[in-house]
Design a protein around this motif. Sequence first.
Motif, PDB file in Angstrom:
ATOM      1  N   ASN A 263       0.810  -1.204   0.000  1.00 44.62           N
ATOM      2  CA  ASN A 263       0.000   0.000   0.000  1.00 44.62           C
ATOM      3  C   ASN A 263       0.851   1.265   0.000  1.00 44.62           C
ATOM      4  O   ASN A 263       0.489   2.253  -0.612  1.00 44.62           O
ATOM      5  N   ARG A 264       1.977   1.245   0.683  1.00 43.31           N
ATOM      6  CA  ARG A 264       2.821   2.437   0.720  1.00 43.31           C
ATOM      7  C   ARG A 264       3.490   2.691  -0.629  1.00 43.31           C
ATOM      8  O   ARG A 264       3.807   3.809  -0.953  1.00 43.31           O
ATOM      9  N   ASN A 265       3.737   1.647  -1.396  1.00 44.21           N
ATOM     10  CA  ASN A 265       4.385   1.805  -2.689  1.00 44.21           C
ATOM     11  C   ASN A 265       3.382   1.988  -3.823  1.00 44.21           C
ATOM     12  O   ASN A 265       3.780   2.184  -4.956  1.00 44.21           O
TER      13      ASN A 265
ATOM     14  N   PHE B  36      -2.824   4.992  -4.410  1.00 41.04           N
ATOM     15  CA  PHE B  36      -3.359   4.649  -3.099  1.00 41.04           C
ATOM     16  C   PHE B  36      -4.697   5.334  -2.858  1.00 41.04           C
ATOM     17  O   PHE B  36      -4.868   6.503  -3.181  1.00 41.04           O
ATOM     18  N   GLU B  37      -5.623   4.591  -2.284  1.00 41.42           N
ATOM     19  CA  GLU B  37      -6.915   5.146  -1.901  1.00 41.42           C
ATOM     20  C   GLU B  37      -7.076   5.010  -0.391  1.00 41.42           C
ATOM     21  O   GLU B  37      -6.492   4.137   0.220  1.00 41.42           O
ATOM     22  N   HIS B  38      -7.888   5.861   0.172  1.00 39.39           N
ATOM     23  CA  HIS B  38      -8.166   5.817   1.591  1.00 39.39           C
ATOM     24  C   HIS B  38      -9.175   4.723   1.917  1.00 39.39           C
ATOM     25  O   HIS B  38      -9.989   4.359   1.080  1.00 39.39           O
ATOM     26  N   VAL B  39      -9.138   4.243   3.146  1.00 36.39           N
ATOM     27  CA  VAL B  39     -10.222   3.406   3.641  1.00 36.39           C
ATOM     28  C   VAL B  39     -11.396   4.350   3.898  1.00 36.39           C
ATOM     29  O   VAL B  39     -11.229   5.421   4.491  1.00 36.39           O
ATOM     30  N   THR B  40     -12.564   3.965   3.418  1.00 38.29           N
ATOM     31  CA  THR B  40     -13.755   4.785   3.573  1.00 38.29           C
ATOM     32  C   THR B  40     -14.839   3.967   4.257  1.00 38.29           C
ATOM     33  O   THR B  40     -15.045   2.803   3.926  1.00 38.29           O
ATOM     34  N   VAL B  41     -15.522   4.583   5.209  1.00 38.37           N
ATOM     35  CA  VAL B  41     -16.629   3.941   5.913  1.00 38.37           C
ATOM     36  C   VAL B  41     -17.875   4.767   5.638  1.00 38.37           C
ATOM     37  O   VAL B  41     -17.878   5.990   5.827  1.00 38.37           O
TER      38      VAL B  41
ATOM     39  N   LEU C 183     -16.376   8.276  14.434  1.00 40.33           N
ATOM     40  CA  LEU C 183     -15.799   6.977  14.111  1.00 40.33           C
ATOM     41  C   LEU C 183     -14.383   6.946  14.676  1.00 40.33           C
ATOM     42  O   LEU C 183     -13.520   7.707  14.252  1.00 40.33           O
ATOM     43  N   PHE C 184     -14.184   6.090  15.665  1.00 45.35           N
ATOM     44  CA  PHE C 184     -12.861   5.858  16.225  1.00 45.35           C
ATOM     45  C   PHE C 184     -12.277   4.642  15.513  1.00 45.35           C
ATOM     46  O   PHE C 184     -13.011   3.721  15.160  1.00 45.35           O
ATOM     47  N   TYR C 185     -10.979   4.622  15.334  1.00 45.17           N
ATOM     48  CA  TYR C 185     -10.340   3.471  14.704  1.00 45.17           C
ATOM     49  C   TYR C 185      -9.040   3.147  15.440  1.00 45.17           C
ATOM     50  O   TYR C 185      -8.429   4.008  16.068  1.00 45.17           O
ATOM     51  N   SER C 186      -8.659   1.876  15.369  1.00 45.36           N
ATOM     52  CA  SER C 186      -7.469   1.415  16.074  1.00 45.36           C
ATOM     53  C   SER C 186      -6.695   0.455  15.188  1.00 45.36           C
ATOM     54  O   SER C 186      -7.277  -0.417  14.554  1.00 45.36           O
ATOM     55  N   GLU C 187      -5.389   0.603  15.193  1.00 44.49           N
ATOM     56  CA  GLU C 187      -4.514  -0.285  14.430  1.00 44.49           C
ATOM     57  C   GLU C 187      -3.674  -1.171  15.347  1.00 44.49           C
ATOM     58  O   GLU C 187      -2.818  -1.900  14.872  1.00 44.49           O
ATOM     59  N   ASP C 188      -3.914  -1.121  16.640  1.00 43.31           N
ATOM     60  CA  ASP C 188      -3.034  -1.828  17.574  1.00 43.31           C
ATOM     61  C   ASP C 188      -3.602  -3.145  18.106  1.00 43.31           C
ATOM     62  O   ASP C 188      -3.074  -3.706  19.053  1.00 43.31           O
ATOM     63  N   TYR C 189      -4.661  -3.660  17.486  1.00 42.03           N
ATOM     64  CA  TYR C 189      -5.282  -4.928  17.877  1.00 42.03           C
ATOM     65  C   TYR C 189      -5.798  -4.901  19.325  1.00 42.03           C
ATOM     66  O   TYR C 189      -5.988  -5.930  19.936  1.00 42.03           O
TER      67      TYR C 189
ATOM     68  N   LEU D  79     -10.791   7.858   6.109  1.00 43.17           N
ATOM     69  CA  LEU D  79      -9.655   7.724   7.002  1.00 43.17           C
ATOM     70  C   LEU D  79      -8.394   8.304   6.375  1.00 43.17           C
ATOM     71  O   LEU D  79      -8.291   8.392   5.152  1.00 43.17           O
ATOM     72  N   PRO D  80      -7.424   8.686   7.206  1.00 41.88           N
ATOM     73  CA  PRO D  80      -6.161   9.217   6.672  1.00 41.88           C
ATOM     74  C   PRO D  80      -5.400   8.169   5.861  1.00 41.88           C
ATOM     75  O   PRO D  80      -5.646   6.969   5.984  1.00 41.88           O
ATOM     76  N   LYS D  81      -4.447   8.625   5.057  1.00 45.58           N
ATOM     77  CA  LYS D  81      -3.598   7.723   4.274  1.00 45.58           C
ATOM     78  C   LYS D  81      -2.804   6.813   5.206  1.00 45.58           C
ATOM     79  O   LYS D  81      -2.461   7.197   6.331  1.00 45.58           O
ATOM     80  N   ASN D  82      -2.505   5.627   4.691  1.00 48.07           N
ATOM     81  CA  ASN D  82      -1.682   4.631   5.399  1.00 48.07           C
ATOM     82  C   ASN D  82      -2.270   4.198   6.737  1.00 48.07           C
ATOM     83  O   ASN D  82      -1.544   3.823   7.649  1.00 48.07           O
ATOM     84  N   VAL D  83      -3.570   4.282   6.873  1.00 52.36           N
ATOM     85  CA  VAL D  83      -4.252   3.816   8.086  1.00 52.36           C
ATOM     86  C   VAL D  83      -5.109   2.615   7.705  1.00 52.36           C
ATOM     87  O   VAL D  83      -5.969   2.719   6.837  1.00 52.36           O
ATOM     88  N   PHE D  84      -4.833   1.481   8.355  1.00 56.31           N
ATOM     89  CA  PHE D  84      -5.560   0.239   8.079  1.00 56.31           C
ATOM     90  C   PHE D  84      -6.071  -0.334   9.398  1.00 56.31           C
ATOM     91  O   PHE D  84      -5.453  -1.212   9.978  1.00 56.31           O
ATOM     92  N   PRO D  85      -7.190   0.178   9.891  1.00 54.88           N
ATOM     93  CA  PRO D  85      -7.689  -0.253  11.199  1.00 54.88           C
ATOM     94  C   PRO D  85      -8.122  -1.717  11.212  1.00 54.88           C
ATOM     95  O   PRO D  85      -8.573  -2.262  10.207  1.00 54.88           O
ATOM     96  N   ASP D  86      -7.986  -2.307  12.374  1.00 52.62           N
ATOM     97  CA  ASP D  86      -8.508  -3.653  12.581  1.00 52.62           C
ATOM     98  C   ASP D  86      -9.725  -3.612  13.492  1.00 52.62           C
ATOM     99  O   ASP D  86     -10.421  -4.600  13.636  1.00 52.62           O
ATOM    100  N   ARG D  87      -9.978  -2.472  14.096  1.00 55.92           N
ATOM    101  CA  ARG D  87     -11.122  -2.305  14.980  1.00 55.92           C
ATOM    102  C   ARG D  87     -11.686  -0.895  14.798  1.00 55.92           C
ATOM    103  O   ARG D  87     -10.970   0.051  14.538  1.00 55.92           O
ATOM    104  N   TYR D  88     -13.005  -0.806  14.980  1.00 61.39           N
ATOM    105  CA  TYR D  88     -13.689   0.478  14.906  1.00 61.39           C
ATOM    106  C   TYR D  88     -14.636   0.610  16.092  1.00 61.39           C
ATOM    107  O   TYR D  88     -15.108  -0.381  16.636  1.00 61.39           O
ATOM    108  N   ARG D  89     -14.906   1.849  16.427  1.00 62.47           N
ATOM    109  CA  ARG D  89     -15.955   2.165  17.394  1.00 62.47           C
ATOM    110  C   ARG D  89     -16.771   3.293  16.774  1.00 62.47           C
ATOM    111  O   ARG D  89     -16.223   4.328  16.398  1.00 62.47           O
TER     112      ARG D  89
END
Length: 193
Positions: free
Chosen positions: A43-45, A49-54, A68-74, A101-111
Amino acid sequence: MKNLKLLVIVFICFFISCMGKRKTEEKIVEDKLAKQLVREITNRNNINFEHVTVILSFLAKKDDSFQLFYSEDYMLSFNEKDMITTGFKGSNNYQSIVFKLPKNVFPDRYRLDVGSNIEQKWIKIESLQFRYGNNEIFIPQQLISKLLVPNTFIEYNEFENVYNLLTLNVEKNDIYDPYFTCSPELVRLLLEL
């Protein structure tokens, strides 16, 4: 002497079996990390690149804003730094709001916080979509209650397909904080997005 040899053989067999199990567990963890690393590098290369959209389609009659809160730290930890707020006008019709969502953000959880207006007594959710590139997870109305987990400030009325937003009295203080988190099934789907 035979007992000592037997004991040594049993110990060696036990040690080898434990090592095999540990290597299998390490391999699973390594595979997960490798998959995540490959995804991040790809994704960085990627120049396109497109953003994650909810996208949330809902019915709410009062003016309000959703977060919408998002977390990348499991973990299930969320903070205001990783949050997007979108306001809207109340309506008698379904409407959609988009969280980009911002670039290079790939959440695994949302609130998903569904209200800061204490006068908002209920909402209906028609659908929820997660998009990244050509990939999409579309959750229709009938699956929302299975894939989103409401907190104690939300009560689901399955007969009317309405989420009642509750105010709770804690130590003589009214508290209003309705939100949803992802079910384990949704987390698994998001990891494949």
